[in-house]
Design a protein around this motif. Structure first.
Motif, PDB file in Angstrom:
ATOM      1  N   LEU A   2     -16.447 -18.829  16.855  1.00 13.85           N
ATOM      2  CA  LEU A   2     -15.405 -18.017  16.374  1.00 13.85           C
ATOM      3  C   LEU A   2     -14.685 -19.592  16.933  1.00 13.85           C
ATOM      4  N   ILE A   3     -13.488 -19.327  15.786  1.00 11.49           N
ATOM      5  CA  ILE A   3     -12.181 -19.977  15.940  1.00 11.49           C
ATOM      6  C   ILE A   3     -11.418 -19.954  16.219  1.00 11.49           C
ATOM      7  N   THR A  39     -16.075 -22.106  18.633  1.00 12.59           N
ATOM      8  CA  THR A  39     -17.161 -21.573  19.491  1.00 12.59           C
ATOM      9  C   THR A  39     -18.592 -21.140  18.895  1.00 12.59           C
ATOM     10  N   VAL A  40     -19.736 -21.671  19.736  1.00 13.22           N
ATOM     11  CA  VAL A  40     -21.428 -20.041  18.842  1.00 13.22           C
ATOM     12  C   VAL A  40     -21.517 -20.449  20.667  1.00 13.22           C
ATOM     13  N   LEU A  78     -14.186 -24.721   9.757  1.00 17.59           N
ATOM     14  CA  LEU A  78     -13.500 -24.964   9.774  1.00 17.59           C
ATOM     15  C   LEU A  78     -12.083 -25.753   8.748  1.00 17.59           C
ATOM     16  N   LEU A  79     -13.162 -26.416   7.528  1.00 15.73           N
ATOM     17  CA  LEU A  79     -12.475 -26.693   6.602  1.00 15.73           C
ATOM     18  C   LEU A  79     -11.380 -25.289   5.376  1.00 15.73           C
ATOM     19  N   ASP A  80     -11.919 -24.593   5.948  1.00 14.94           N
ATOM     20  CA  ASP A  80     -11.163 -23.028   5.187  1.00 14.94           C
ATOM     21  C   ASP A  80     -10.506 -22.796   6.762  1.00 14.94           C
ATOM     22  N   ALA A  82      -8.585 -23.753   8.756  1.00 18.16           N
ATOM     23  CA  ALA A  82      -7.428 -24.802   8.549  1.00 18.16           C
ATOM     24  C   ALA A  82      -6.898 -24.786   6.934  1.00 18.16           C
ATOM     25  N   ILE A  83      -7.281 -24.541   5.693  1.00 14.81           N
ATOM     26  CA  ILE A  83      -6.062 -24.208   4.662  1.00 14.81           C
ATOM     27  C   ILE A  83      -6.172 -22.927   5.223  1.00 14.81           C
ATOM     28  N   ALA A  84      -6.197 -22.249   5.072  1.00 17.95           N
ATOM     29  CA  ALA A  84      -5.920 -20.587   5.869  1.00 17.95           C
ATOM     30  C   ALA A  84      -5.198 -20.468   6.868  1.00 17.95           C
ATOM     31  N   ALA A  85      -5.058 -21.277   7.663  1.00  8.67           N
ATOM     32  CA  ALA A  85      -3.888 -21.458   8.790  1.00  8.67           C
ATOM     33  C   ALA A  85      -2.621 -22.488   8.157  1.00  8.67           C
TER      34      ALA A  85
END
Length: 148
Positions: A2-3, A39-40, A78-80, A82-85
């Motif tokens: 979950l991010i 988080t996991v 996480l990078l994906d 950030a790019i989407a955000a």
């Protein structure tokens, strides 16, 4: 995994220090940034911090994964994210700074980032202690950008 976005005051400093050894710098940019934590099973395993710079430009200030969770695709997710955000915020560009060598450079280039500038002696003038990777001292910083 979950991010989710967290208040800057709740940013996992121990993770952020994995990617940036300067607590002073981290605290300075956190004040003006948006922090997300991965988080996991409720355990923080990664984070990214984005700072809006204005005029449709955002900067990825930090992205880090806990050592025990590296090499599992969390950094790429996480990078994906950030790019989407940044795309969702209707920005035209995402920038970042990184060393001139090492796995981080390849990581960003695989995602489409391109070198737009070299900041000579950045790591020598902005950090109190030398930063080494694989026995080589980081001196210059590359500015990379992903344009939308």
């Amino acid at each position: 995994m979950l991010i989710r976005q967290v208040p800057s005051a709740e940013a996992p400093l121990n993770l952020l220090l994995e990617a940036d050894p300067s607590l002073v710098a981290i605290k300075r940019y956190l004040e003006r940034s948006i922090c997300h934590v991965a988080t996991v099973e409720g355990e923080p395993v990664g984070t990214h911090v984005i700072q809006p710079l204005g005029e449709g430009v955002h900067e990825l200030m930090n992205i880090a994964v806990a050592p025990a969770h590296q090499r599992k695709g969390i950094g790429a997710r996480l990078l994906d994210h950030a790019i989407a955000a940044v795309r969702e915020a209707r920005a035209r560009r995402l920038e970042l700074g990184t060393g001139t060598f090492g796995h981080q450079l390849t990581f960003y280039q695989r995602a489409g980032f391109r070198v737009v500038a070299v900041e000579r002696d950045y790591f020598l003038t902005h950090y109190d202690e030398p930063i080494y990777e694989h026995g080589i001292q980081h001196k210059d910083r590359l500015r990379l950008a992903l344009d939308y």
